[in-house]
Design a protein around this motif. Structure first.
Motif, PDB file in Angstrom:
ATOM      1  N   THR A  32       5.616  12.989  20.343  1.00  0.00           N
ATOM      2  CA  THR A  32       7.060  12.876  20.526  1.00  0.00           C
ATOM      3  C   THR A  32       7.604  14.113  21.219  1.00  0.00           C
ATOM      4  OG1 THR A  32       7.188  11.556  18.507  1.00  0.00           O
ATOM      5  CG2 THR A  32       9.250  12.442  19.352  1.00  0.00           C
ATOM      6  N   LEU A  33       7.113  15.281  20.812  1.00  0.00           N
ATOM      7  CA  LEU A  33       7.515  16.525  21.458  1.00  0.00           C
ATOM      8  C   LEU A  33       7.224  16.456  22.951  1.00  0.00           C
ATOM      9  CD1 LEU A  33       6.951  20.144  20.296  1.00  0.00           C
ATOM     10  CD2 LEU A  33       6.282  19.475  22.571  1.00  0.00           C
ATOM     11  N   ARG A  34       6.020  16.025  23.313  1.00  0.00           N
ATOM     12  CA  ARG A  34       5.625  15.974  24.723  1.00  0.00           C
ATOM     13  C   ARG A  34       6.447  14.956  25.514  1.00  0.00           C
ATOM     14  NH1 ARG A  34       1.562  19.141  26.044  1.00  0.00           N
ATOM     15  NH2 ARG A  34       0.041  19.788  24.485  1.00  0.00           N
ATOM     16  N   ILE A  35       6.783  13.838  24.907  1.00  0.00           N
ATOM     17  CA  ILE A  35       7.580  12.824  25.604  1.00  0.00           C
ATOM     18  C   ILE A  35       8.989  13.346  25.880  1.00  0.00           C
ATOM     19  CG2 ILE A  35       8.675  10.555  25.354  1.00  0.00           C
ATOM     20  CD1 ILE A  35       6.063   9.739  23.796  1.00  0.00           C
ATOM     21  N   ILE A  36       9.642  13.893  24.871  1.00  0.00           N
ATOM     22  CA  ILE A  36      10.998  14.404  25.047  1.00  0.00           C
ATOM     23  C   ILE A  36      10.984  15.625  25.970  1.00  0.00           C
ATOM     24  CG2 ILE A  36      12.996  15.413  23.875  1.00  0.00           C
ATOM     25  CD1 ILE A  36      12.271  13.615  21.468  1.00  0.00           C
ATOM     26  N   ASN A  37       9.963  16.466  25.833  1.00  0.00           N
ATOM     27  CA  ASN A  37       9.819  17.623  26.704  1.00  0.00           C
ATOM     28  C   ASN A  37       9.639  17.177  28.154  1.00  0.00           C
ATOM     29  OD1 ASN A  37       7.948  19.885  27.995  1.00  0.00           O
ATOM     30  ND2 ASN A  37       9.175  20.803  26.347  1.00  0.00           N
ATOM     31  N   SER A  38       8.926  16.078  28.367  1.00  0.00           N
ATOM     32  CA  SER A  38       8.741  15.539  29.717  1.00  0.00           C
ATOM     33  C   SER A  38      10.060  15.070  30.313  1.00  0.00           C
ATOM     34  CB  SER A  38       7.741  14.376  29.699  1.00  0.00           C
ATOM     35  OG  SER A  38       6.459  14.842  29.363  1.00  0.00           O
ATOM     36  N   ILE A  39      10.894  14.464  29.494  1.00  0.00           N
ATOM     37  CA  ILE A  39      12.221  14.051  29.965  1.00  0.00           C
ATOM     38  C   ILE A  39      13.012  15.279  30.417  1.00  0.00           C
ATOM     39  CG2 ILE A  39      14.442  13.059  29.245  1.00  0.00           C
ATOM     40  CD1 ILE A  39      12.727  11.207  27.360  1.00  0.00           C
ATOM     41  N   GLY A  40      12.946  16.340  29.613  1.00  0.00           N
ATOM     42  CA  GLY A  40      13.612  17.585  29.991  1.00  0.00           C
ATOM     43  C   GLY A  40      13.050  18.162  31.277  1.00  0.00           C
ATOM     44  N   ALA A  41      11.734  18.111  31.432  1.00  0.00           N
ATOM     45  CA  ALA A  41      11.099  18.638  32.649  1.00  0.00           C
ATOM     46  C   ALA A  41      11.526  17.836  33.879  1.00  0.00           C
ATOM     47  CB  ALA A  41       9.581  18.630  32.502  1.00  0.00           C
ATOM     48  N   ILE A  72      15.689  19.876  21.780  1.00  0.00           N
ATOM     49  CA  ILE A  72      15.390  18.784  20.846  1.00  0.00           C
ATOM     50  C   ILE A  72      13.883  18.580  20.732  1.00  0.00           C
ATOM     51  CG2 ILE A  72      15.567  16.278  20.516  1.00  0.00           C
ATOM     52  CD1 ILE A  72      18.434  16.510  21.700  1.00  0.00           C
ATOM     53  N   SER A  73      13.164  18.682  21.851  1.00  0.00           N
ATOM     54  CA  SER A  73      11.718  18.438  21.814  1.00  0.00           C
ATOM     55  C   SER A  73      11.012  19.403  20.870  1.00  0.00           C
ATOM     56  CB  SER A  73      11.110  18.526  23.221  1.00  0.00           C
ATOM     57  OG  SER A  73      10.999  19.861  23.673  1.00  0.00           O
ATOM     58  N   PHE A  74      11.475  20.637  20.816  1.00  0.00           N
ATOM     59  CA  PHE A  74      10.819  21.622  19.965  1.00  0.00           C
ATOM     60  C   PHE A  74      11.178  21.479  18.493  1.00  0.00           C
ATOM     61  CE2 PHE A  74      10.330  23.802  24.084  1.00  0.00           C
ATOM     62  CZ  PHE A  74       8.946  23.859  24.067  1.00  0.00           C
ATOM     63  N   LEU A  75      12.059  20.558  18.178  1.00  0.00           N
ATOM     64  CA  LEU A  75      12.379  20.256  16.781  1.00  0.00           C
ATOM     65  C   LEU A  75      11.500  19.141  16.223  1.00  0.00           C
ATOM     66  CD1 LEU A  75      16.280  20.375  16.996  1.00  0.00           C
ATOM     67  CD2 LEU A  75      14.740  22.171  16.165  1.00  0.00           C
ATOM     68  N   MET A  76      10.684  18.532  17.085  1.00  0.00           N
ATOM     69  CA  MET A  76       9.839  17.411  16.689  1.00  0.00           C
ATOM     70  C   MET A  76       8.602  17.908  15.941  1.00  0.00           C
ATOM     71  SD  MET A  76      11.404  14.757  17.879  1.00  0.00           S
ATOM     72  CE  MET A  76      12.982  15.559  17.661  1.00  0.00           C
ATOM     73  N   LYS A  77       8.231  17.194  14.890  1.00  0.00           N
ATOM     74  CA  LYS A  77       6.995  17.501  14.168  1.00  0.00           C
ATOM     75  C   LYS A  77       5.795  16.855  14.844  1.00  0.00           C
ATOM     76  CE  LYS A  77       8.774  18.203   9.522  1.00  0.00           C
ATOM     77  NZ  LYS A  77       8.696  17.781   8.125  1.00  0.00           N
ATOM     78  N   ASN A  78       5.995  15.660  15.377  1.00  0.00           N
ATOM     79  CA  ASN A  78       4.916  14.922  16.025  1.00  0.00           C
ATOM     80  C   ASN A  78       4.727  15.447  17.443  1.00  0.00           C
ATOM     81  OD1 ASN A  78       3.905  12.714  17.839  1.00  0.00           O
ATOM     82  ND2 ASN A  78       3.625  11.712  15.852  1.00  0.00           N
ATOM     83  N   LEU A  79       3.511  15.864  17.761  1.00  0.00           N
ATOM     84  CA  LEU A  79       3.226  16.472  19.054  1.00  0.00           C
ATOM     85  C   LEU A  79       3.440  15.499  20.208  1.00  0.00           C
ATOM     86  CD1 LEU A  79       2.369  19.064  20.434  1.00  0.00           C
ATOM     87  CD2 LEU A  79      -0.002  18.352  20.169  1.00  0.00           C
TER      88      LEU A  79
END
Length: 82
Positions: free
Chosen positions: A30-39, A21-28
């Motif tokens: 937002t990508l980093r926040i969701i990616n952090s949750i995944g991490a 889902i994080s890699f579907l984000m246009k806003n960087l």
């Protein structure tokens, strides 16, 4: 166990979904926040796998990088606002 899938596997699946889902984000940001949750979930997953250091170390680094760039962007935004 839920649907005959262990809780450890569920954490892994949810972590993977968060990264996808994080890699579907246009806003960087937002990508980093969701990616952090995944991490974070992957670090928990690595711990649940009886300490899988490659998973823990890699995702802890990803989390720290995301925090660094989010903090840097926030400081820049605060400085530009003054």
């Amino acid at each position: 166990m839920l649907f005959n899938i262990s809780y450890t596997e569920w954490v892994g699946y949810i972590a993977s979904l968060a990264l996808i889902i994080s890699f579907l984000m246009k806003n960087l940001s937002t990508l980093r926040i969701i990616n952090s949750i995944g991490a974070i979930l992957f670090v928990i997953y690595g711990i649940m796998l009886a300490i899988s250091w490659p998973i823990i170390i890699t995702n802890a680094f990803i989390l720290m990088a995301n925090i660094y760039y989010l903090t840097k962007k926030r400081k820049e935004a605060l400085n530009n606002g003054n």
